[in-house]
Each structure stands twice: as C-alpha cells, then as structure tokens.
Design a protein around this motif. Structure first.
Motif, short mmCIF file in Angstrom:
data_model
loop_
_atom_site.label_atom_id
_atom_site.label_comp_id
_atom_site.label_asym_id
_atom_site.label_seq_id
_atom_site.Cartn_x
_atom_site.Cartn_y
_atom_site.Cartn_z
N GLY A 17 0.80 -1.22 0.00
CA GLY A 17 0.00 0.00 0.00
C GLY A 17 0.83 1.26 0.00
N LEU A 18 2.01 1.20 -0.61
CA LEU A 18 2.92 2.34 -0.61
C LEU A 18 2.85 3.12 -1.92
CD1 LEU A 18 6.12 0.81 1.03
CD2 LEU A 18 4.18 1.95 2.12
N LEU A 19 3.47 4.29 -1.90
CA LEU A 19 3.49 5.19 -3.04
C LEU A 19 4.68 4.88 -3.94
CD1 LEU A 19 1.93 7.78 -3.99
CD2 LEU A 19 3.66 9.11 -2.76
N ALA B 85 -3.83 17.69 0.70
CA ALA B 85 -3.58 16.77 -0.41
C ALA B 85 -2.29 15.98 -0.22
CB ALA B 85 -3.58 17.51 -1.74
N PRO B 86 -1.18 16.61 0.19
CA PRO B 86 0.04 15.81 0.45
C PRO B 86 -0.18 14.72 1.50
CG PRO B 86 0.61 18.11 0.25
CD PRO B 86 -0.89 18.05 0.24
N ALA B 87 -0.97 15.01 2.55
CA ALA B 87 -1.27 13.98 3.55
C ALA B 87 -1.99 12.80 2.91
CB ALA B 87 -2.10 14.57 4.69
N GLY B 88 -2.96 13.10 2.05
CA GLY B 88 -3.68 12.04 1.38
C GLY B 88 -2.79 11.24 0.44
N ILE B 89 -1.89 11.91 -0.26
CA ILE B 89 -0.98 11.22 -1.18
C ILE B 89 -0.08 10.25 -0.42
CG2 ILE B 89 1.00 11.59 -2.72
CD1 ILE B 89 -0.44 14.21 -3.60
N LEU B 90 0.36 10.65 0.76
CA LEU B 90 1.22 9.78 1.58
C LEU B 90 0.43 8.72 2.35
CD1 LEU B 90 3.76 12.37 3.03
CD2 LEU B 90 4.22 10.62 1.30
N GLY B 91 -0.89 8.83 2.37
CA GLY B 91 -1.69 7.88 3.11
C GLY B 91 -1.73 8.15 4.60
N LEU B 92 -1.58 9.42 4.99
CA LEU B 92 -1.54 9.80 6.40
C LEU B 92 -2.91 10.25 6.88
CD1 LEU B 92 1.78 11.86 6.39
CD2 LEU B 92 1.47 9.49 7.11
#
Length: 426
Positions: free
Chosen positions: A169-171, A344-351
């Motif tokens: 589940g990583l980027l 948006a950056p938090a969502g991209i990282l899955g945080l």
C-alpha cells in the motif's frame, strides 16, 4: 498533560476560516477551538500580526542529503530549515551517498533521521536489485519508492518495485524524464531545449506501460512536473502530480542567465514564460494535486562554477510555503492553499487527514501575511537561491503535535522532536 493556548488572526480548520481564534492543545491534539473575545491568555498569542494558521505543511519532495553528503546538508540542518519555513513534515529522497537502494543504507538513513530530525519525516527508498529487497524495504516504515530516469531502462526491477509497493500500500514516485530523448549535451544554458517537455510526457507513458505489463496498480505520483502537458497526461493516467515553486514562479529567461546561472540549474530545468504561466493556471484550476519544494542543497562552491558543471538543485525549505502563499492566496483562497500544501500531500502519503478542529493533531503552520523578501535564515547549509530578494510571506511559528518548535523571534525551540510519520501506516 498540561494544555496551552495558541491564538491567531485567521485559523483554517480544514473546512472553514475562523477569525480571532484560539486553539487549546492537550496531549498533542486540539482539545477545543475558541473564537473571538479570549484575551489575556497564557500561551502563544499572534493576533494583531496578520497571522494565519493552517494544518501543518507537508513537503513531499526534499533532499536532506546527510550520510556522506553531509557537507551539503544534513538531517539536522535540513529539518531545522524546514521548521523555520513552516514545514512540519518532510519526505526525503533516496539519491544519497550511499544511495538508499539497499536495506543497510536505508536503515542507516532512518537511524540518522531519528537522531537528528527537528520536524516529522518519512523516506522514499530507491529501486533495489531484487524483489525480495523491495519487499523488505517496504516493511521498514518508508513512504514508498522513487523511480529515477535511469531506472526506467531496467523494466524488471521497476516491476518488482511496483508489485512490492502495491502489496504494501505504498506510493511510487516518478521523476518524469527519459534521457534518450534529450536533445544534445548540457551546456548550462537553454536547458529547457536540451531537456524538452516531451521527455517528461514519455516517462509518464513508459511507467504506465511497465505497470500494465505486470498487471500492477500501485498508487503512482508524478513529482516536479515542469510542463503543463505532463500534468494533463498524469491526470488522464490516473496519477497524482505535484509542481515546485520554481517551476511555477521562475522561468529560465528570468533566472537562468548571467554569472549566477549555476544557482538556477535544476532538473527538470526551468521552462519558459509560457510554460510557467500555463503550469500556474493548472494549479489554480485544481489539476495539480500538491506543491512540493524539491529542496536540493549543495555547497556554495559547487554552484559557483560553470553551469554546465554545476550540480542541479537549490534550497527552498526556509521559505517556500510563504513564497507560494504570497502568490496563490489571492487566486485560490486559504482553503485552496491549505489543500495544496497540507491536506492533499497527507492524502498522497496515506496519512491521517490534516485539520485544526477538536480532536485533530495539533500540527500547524502559522504564516505572517506581511510581505518581506527572501533572505538566508542561517539554518540550511546552502547559502544561495535564485529566489533571493524576491517577495514572500514569512513563517511566524511552527507547531508539531502541540509543541512550538520554531518562532520567528526566538528561532528553533528545543531539540530533536521529529518522528517517522509513515511508521504506523504499514
């Protein structure tokens, strides 16, 4: 645990803008939000200073250097620079020395960050030699994997990374350029011609082809898109995409000439006025998911040589959130700005989602909305930037999990406080 109050002129909760607002922080989270009338507080009161608090800024793309490149920057100086710029979390890239392509190098990097980081952090691993290595690295708390242009010729290794990232589940982050499409050598000038926009678009398509060949569907993110067509193509392919402050607000005509041309050398290169303007328009229209700095420091002597020989990249962490806010706040509003640099950056990282309401993590970036000019604050080891002297807002204070780690008048407060932000999402 004792609580404290932080008061500002404008507070963006993640959904609404509140005026004359205070937040009470306890246990690292927002306990209560007050609006208007609260006076004589014991805490940090920034009202009357044109202060704006937004959920903590996340930088998806930084190079903290460290390890054998500590003469350029290290984990302590880079994260201190981040705190002074209102950045609360940095995602560090793997092109270090040694490169983070082995579990040993990755472990050394994580250990160094744990010992030195002044803000929260995460790390991307490079492309390793085997699928087994990729799986092991994916279990070490990283945010994901970074694919560089030179990796794209090794389709098998890239497929290993795509499979490992999807399973964990990583980027997967792509630097979008295909070197085979570069138009001649790099002479240091007119680099936008020698590294053309179609080399970016081709890299996005190539990665999608590799993913289709292995049937992989990991989350893919295109970083530092410098051309508008790269953004449009990335969105059509279902990828997220970020752009940098320098590709949005600087052009090769404005910053890429003269004796300081080496200062402005960066990969992908600065583009022309047309590309810069169109890219900024795509940000306003919502096609660009995030802004990330690509903070890439070098020692001054490395950047003062002939631009053909100078290494690419320059520092941003001390200033970029205020620099971006000074240029986008009028067209995007506070909510639009917070989405680009925090939510948006938090969502991209899955945080966990970024917000400043009751129950949310008390991590905030507090900007002072008065125009000043970019100068060297003394935290980053890199002493140059093509943005020097340009207008910007400044960082008034940085709060991480309820702790004030920086103020503009006291500087850095306390010691090492950063934690591995992605350690709990695996």
């Amino acid at each position: 645990m004792s609580s404290q109050l932080v008061c500002v002129d404008l507070l963006y909760t993640g959904e609404a803008v509140l005026e004359d607002a205070c937040i009470r922080v306890s246990g690292g989270r927002v306990e209560r939000v007050f609006t208007r009338g609260l006076r004589g507080i014991s805490g940090l009161d920034l009202r009357g200073r044109r202060s704006l608090a937004i959920p903590g800024v996340i930088d998806l793309h930084v190079h903290l250097r460290g390890l054998r490149l500590s003469y350029k920057e290290d984990e302590e100086s880079g994260t201190a620079a981040a705190a002074s710029g209102c950045v609360t979390l940095v995602a560090d890239m793997p092109n270090t020395q040694p490169p983070l392509r082995t579990t040993e190098a990755l472990r050394e990097k994580l250990s160094s960050l744990k010992a030195k980081a002044r803000v929260d952090y995460t790390v991307y691993a490079g492309v390793p030699r085997s699928y087994g290595d990729a799986v092991e690295m994916a279990s070490m708390g990283i945010a994901g994997f970074k694919i560089y242009p030179e990796d794209l010729v090794h389709a098998g290794r890239v497929q290993d990374v795509l499979e490992a990232a999807e399973e964990a589940g990583l980027l997967v982050v792509l630097h979008p350029e295909v070197p085979e499409l570069f138009a001649g050598p790099d002479y240091g000038w007119l680099r936008r011609v020698s590294r053309p926009c179609h080399a970016e678009s081709a890299a996005v398509d190539l990665l999608q082809q590799i993913a289709r060949a292995c049937g992989c569907r990991p989350r893919i993110h295109i970083t530092h898109a410098s051309c508008p067509e790269t953004v449009v193509l990335s969105k059509r392919r279902g990828f997220t995409v970020d752009a940098t402050p320098h590709h949005l607000f600087l052009s090769e005509e404005e910053a890429g000439g003269g004796p300081s041309a080496g200062w402005a050398k960066v990969n992908p290169p600065l583009r022309g006025l047309r590309e810069k303007s169109l890219l900024a328009q795509l940000v306003v229209e919502g096609l660009v998911d995030a802004v990330a700095s690509d903070h890439a420091p070098h020692s001054p002597w490395e950047k003062w040589i002939h631009p053909a020989a100078a290494p690419p990249g320059f520092p941003w962490l001390e200033w970029w959130p205020g620099f971006v806010a000074a240029r986008l706040l009028g067209s995007m509003g506070i909510g639009g700005l917070a989405r680009l640099v925090s939510q948006a950056p938090a969502g991209i990282l899955g945080l966990e989602g970024r917000c400043l309401w009751e129950g949310c993590p008390a991590t905030a970036s507090i900007l002072q909305l008065e125009r000043t000019r970019v100068y060297h604050k003394g935290y980053s080891k890199a002493l140059y930037t093509p943005a020097l002297g340009m207008e910007s807002f400044d960082c008034a204070a940085t709060m991480i999990r309820g702790r004030i780690v920086y103020t503009a008048w006291d500087g850095m407060l306390g010691g090492v406080y950063g934690v591995l932000a992605t350690g709990d999402i695996h």
